[in-house]
Design a protein around this motif. Structure first.
Motif, short mmCIF file in Angstrom:
data_model
loop_
_atom_site.label_atom_id
_atom_site.label_comp_id
_atom_site.label_asym_id
_atom_site.label_seq_id
_atom_site.Cartn_x
_atom_site.Cartn_y
_atom_site.Cartn_z
N TYR A 1 -15.59 5.22 -16.77
CA TYR A 1 -15.13 4.87 -15.47
C TYR A 1 -16.65 4.72 -14.62
CZ TYR A 1 -13.86 4.94 -10.73
OH TYR A 1 -13.72 4.55 -9.26
N ARG A 2 -17.24 6.06 -14.54
CA ARG A 2 -18.48 6.14 -13.97
C ARG A 2 -19.46 5.07 -14.09
NH1 ARG A 2 -19.41 12.53 -13.62
NH2 ARG A 2 -17.40 13.11 -12.43
N GLU A 3 -19.78 4.64 -15.80
CA GLU A 3 -20.56 3.54 -16.01
C GLU A 3 -20.04 2.09 -15.42
OE1 GLU A 3 -22.02 5.26 -20.52
OE2 GLU A 3 -20.24 4.20 -20.12
N ALA A 4 -18.86 1.87 -15.60
CA ALA A 4 -18.40 0.79 -14.90
C ALA A 4 -18.54 0.74 -13.36
CB ALA A 4 -16.78 0.67 -15.20
N LEU A 5 -18.38 1.68 -12.71
CA LEU A 5 -18.57 1.79 -11.15
C LEU A 5 -19.99 1.44 -10.89
CD1 LEU A 5 -16.92 2.31 -8.75
CD2 LEU A 5 -17.45 4.77 -8.90
N ALA A 6 -20.97 2.26 -11.72
CA ALA A 6 -22.49 2.16 -11.21
C ALA A 6 -22.92 0.67 -11.54
CB ALA A 6 -23.16 2.89 -12.37
N GLN A 7 -22.26 0.01 -12.81
CA GLN A 7 -22.53 -1.39 -12.98
C GLN A 7 -22.27 -2.26 -11.47
OE1 GLN A 7 -21.00 -2.29 -16.79
NE2 GLN A 7 -22.72 -1.69 -17.77
N ILE A 8 -20.95 -2.09 -11.02
CA ILE A 8 -20.66 -2.86 -10.05
C ILE A 8 -21.29 -2.69 -8.64
CG2 ILE A 8 -18.53 -2.94 -8.41
CD1 ILE A 8 -16.55 -2.22 -10.86
N SER A 9 -21.73 -1.26 -8.70
CA SER A 9 -22.69 -0.99 -7.37
C SER A 9 -23.89 -1.59 -7.52
CB SER A 9 -22.61 0.74 -7.36
OG SER A 9 -21.56 1.01 -7.21
N ASP A 10 -24.49 -1.48 -8.87
CA ASP A 10 -25.69 -2.72 -9.05
C ASP A 10 -25.84 -3.78 -9.00
OD1 ASP A 10 -26.88 0.00 -9.76
OD2 ASP A 10 -26.81 -0.31 -11.92
N ALA A 11 -24.42 -4.28 -9.28
CA ALA A 11 -24.33 -5.94 -9.10
C ALA A 11 -24.22 -6.03 -7.72
CB ALA A 11 -23.18 -6.31 -9.98
#
Length: 146
Positions: A127-137
């Motif tokens: 979940y944390r990786e997915a959240l970080a990817q969304i934040s980066d995008a």
């Protein structure tokens, strides 16, 4: 069409097949083997032989749960010297789904093995990786908007 054999400890093989059927509809040319307490590697090999009996020339891909476990060891012994067979350890649902989809499109054994390895590992996310990817995008989108 490459036949797929899912072989695992306990009843995980049946559960993987059932889940794939739930998501993709009826899956064909998939067999399951459950390794249960009291069984031997020789009994697993006999089950594998019965599955491929009559289709010895058909490509067959074994998905097993653990590298070095009894289902794996039996599969490796069973396929020894056969180029139309292979074994992939670490079976998981994303791996099985992607392989079934590609197989339906006519992809052969070697490419299915590649797909299984790639999708099996890329399906592991947090979940944390997915959240970080969304934040980066979102940050990239903000940087591009001036």
């Amino acid at each position: 069409m490459t036949h797929i054999v899912i072989a695992t400890h306990g009843h995980l093989a049946e559960a993987l097949q059932d889940a794939a059927g739930m998501l993709l509809g009826n899956v064909q040319d998939v067999s399951t083997v459950n390794f249960v307490p009291g069984q031997t590697v020789a009994e697993l090999i006999a089950q594998y032989a019965k599955i491929v009996e009559g289709n010895a020339d058909e490509e067959t891909l074994f998905f097993v749960d653990l590298f070095g476990g009894s289902p794996y060891n039996a599969a490796v012994q069973f396929i020894a010297g056969r180029t139309e067979f292979d074994v992939v350890a670490g079976a998981n649902l994303p791996m099985l789904l992607e392989t079934l989809i590609k197989r339906k499109r006519g992809v052969g054994l070697d490419e299915l093995v590649h797909v299984a390895k790639q999708r099996g590992s890329s399906g592991i996310r947090t979940y944390r990786e997915a959240l970080a990817q969304i934040s980066d995008a979102e940050a990239d989108a903000d940087d591009d908007s001036f």
